[in-house]
Design an enzyme around this catalytic site. Structure first.
Site, PDB file in Angstrom:
ATOM      1  N   SER A  79       0.834  -1.014   0.161  1.00 34.64           N
ATOM      2  CA  SER A  79      -0.005  -0.071  -0.722  1.00 34.64           C
ATOM      3  C   SER A  79       0.987   1.119  -0.114  1.00 34.64           C
ATOM      4  CB  SER A  79      -0.814   0.378   1.611  1.00 34.64           C
ATOM      5  OG  SER A  79      -2.361  -0.597   0.839  1.00 34.64           O
ATOM      6  N   LYS A  82      -0.143   3.510  -2.288  1.00 32.48           N
ATOM      7  CA  LYS A  82      -1.299   4.590  -2.623  1.00 32.48           C
ATOM      8  C   LYS A  82      -0.739   5.919  -2.035  1.00 32.48           C
ATOM      9  CE  LYS A  82      -4.747   1.237  -0.621  1.00 32.48           C
ATOM     10  NZ  LYS A  82      -4.537   0.215  -0.291  1.00 32.48           N
ATOM     11  N   SER A 138      -5.763   3.301   4.372  1.00 27.17           N
ATOM     12  CA  SER A 138      -5.341   2.348   3.326  1.00 27.17           C
ATOM     13  C   SER A 138      -6.468   2.076   2.878  1.00 27.17           C
ATOM     14  CB  SER A 138      -4.205   1.291   4.292  1.00 27.17           C
ATOM     15  OG  SER A 138      -3.067   1.318   2.878  1.00 27.17           O
ATOM     16  N   LYS A 246       3.476   6.233   4.971  1.00 27.54           N
ATOM     17  CA  LYS A 246       2.109   5.465   4.833  1.00 27.54           C
ATOM     18  C   LYS A 246       2.947   3.945   5.392  1.00 27.54           C
ATOM     19  CE  LYS A 246      -1.585   4.036   2.787  1.00 27.54           C
ATOM     20  NZ  LYS A 246      -1.696   3.016   3.411  1.00 27.54           N
TER      21      LYS A 246
END
Length: 307
Positions: A79, A82, A138, A246
């Protein structure tokens, strides 16, 4: 005998000097053990152990690289993908644009057993709120909705992600989707590239605010139900000056973390890829940041002594 001994000493000395100044034709980068030993000899504390497959930490303010381990190795980044999704959306959309969630967005997260922002079919939310849904919990559903609208369609959106990667000089990066899930396969990046991307993302005031937010609440309205999203990045509660950025996890990628913190007027940006333990990535990042801060302090002391 004395003359011969002197001549021998002089020749040996010259040979040693020549060896010292010569550069091997194919010089290899120092091993982590050699780097640690050199650091200790220089009077600095050795870098902490980093169990992940790859890692990178640099000072965005000065450009100094504090730590590098397999930093250009191409790996899945889960992720962390993202971050690029949010970066592209902020260049395609207005923050107050309204996006309607459909069944495909909801089903995408559910069928892939992915993390979600708990969105429902028919909800209408602003791009700004959906970006919080992408970055904090997320949400694969939020990422899918944004890619669908601002591609339009995921294939076109992924093409925009890869175009952005090339324009940012992320030579070791290829995106296959907007959320970092294993399907479709073929996506990869490097610790170095993801650190560069995090640095660029943090220059965007909106993305910087979102990445460093611990909790975001969306009040119920006639367009959507109420949502409360908590940031999955535990570093925000562990490290002074932390800015996010993140988290990520898949079986293939392991536990990943893109992180940053402000220390004494410096912005430190780092990435850890492929840890086998969820919480250890946060602990490692915290130790790396403290260690880098100590190195800067030691260097400042050395500079003051040289004056």
């Amino acid at each position: 005998m004395q003359t011969g001994g002197i001549r021998f000493i002089i020749c040996a000395t010259l040979a040693a000097l020549a060896t010292g100044f010569a550069t091997p034709a194919h010089a290899q980068p120092p091993t982590e053990q050699a780097t640690r030993q050199a650091t200790e000899r220089a009077g600095h504390r050795a870098a902490p152990a980093v169990p992940g497959r790859a890692a990178y930490l640099f000072d965005s303010t000065t450009g100094a690289v504090h730590f590098s381990k397999q930093a250009t190795r191409r790996l899945p980044v889960a992720s962390l993908t993202k971050v690029m999704t949010a970066y592209v959306v902020l260049r395609e959309a207005g923050l107050n644009d309204i996006v309607t969630i459909n069944t495909g967005d909801v089903r995408h997260a559910a069928t892939n057993d992915a993390t979600s922002a708990a969105l429902r079919n028919g909800e209408r939310l602003t791009v700004k709120d959906l970006l919080y849904g992408v970055m904090l919990p997320s949400g694969a559903d939020a990422a899918h909705a944004l890619a669908r609208v601002y591609g339009p369609g995921e294939a076109r959106f992924v093409a925009k992600m890869n175009t952005a990667a090339r324009s940012l000089g992320l030579a070791g990066t290829r995106y296959a989707n907007a959320d970092g899930l294993p399907e479709p396969s073929g996506g990869y990046s490097t610790a170095l590239d993801q650190a560069k991307l995090a640095d660029v993302a943090l220059r965007d005031p909106m993305l910087r605010t979102i990445a460093s937010t611990k909790r975001h609440a969306v009040r119920k309205s006639n367009l959507h139900r109420a949502h409360i999203w908590a940031n999955t990045n535990k570093l925000l509660d562990m490290t002074p000056g932390a800015l996010g950025v993140k988290t990520g996890y898949t079986r293939a990628a392991g536990f990943c973390l893109s992180f940053a913190a402000e220390r004494d007027g410096h912005l430190m940006v780092g990435v850890i890829l492929g840890d086998s333990k969820a919480d250890r990535r946060f602990q490692t990042a915290d130790r790396l940041l403290d260690w880098a801060d100590d190195q800067d302090a030691a260097d400042d002391t050395d500079d003051a002594d040289d004056v």
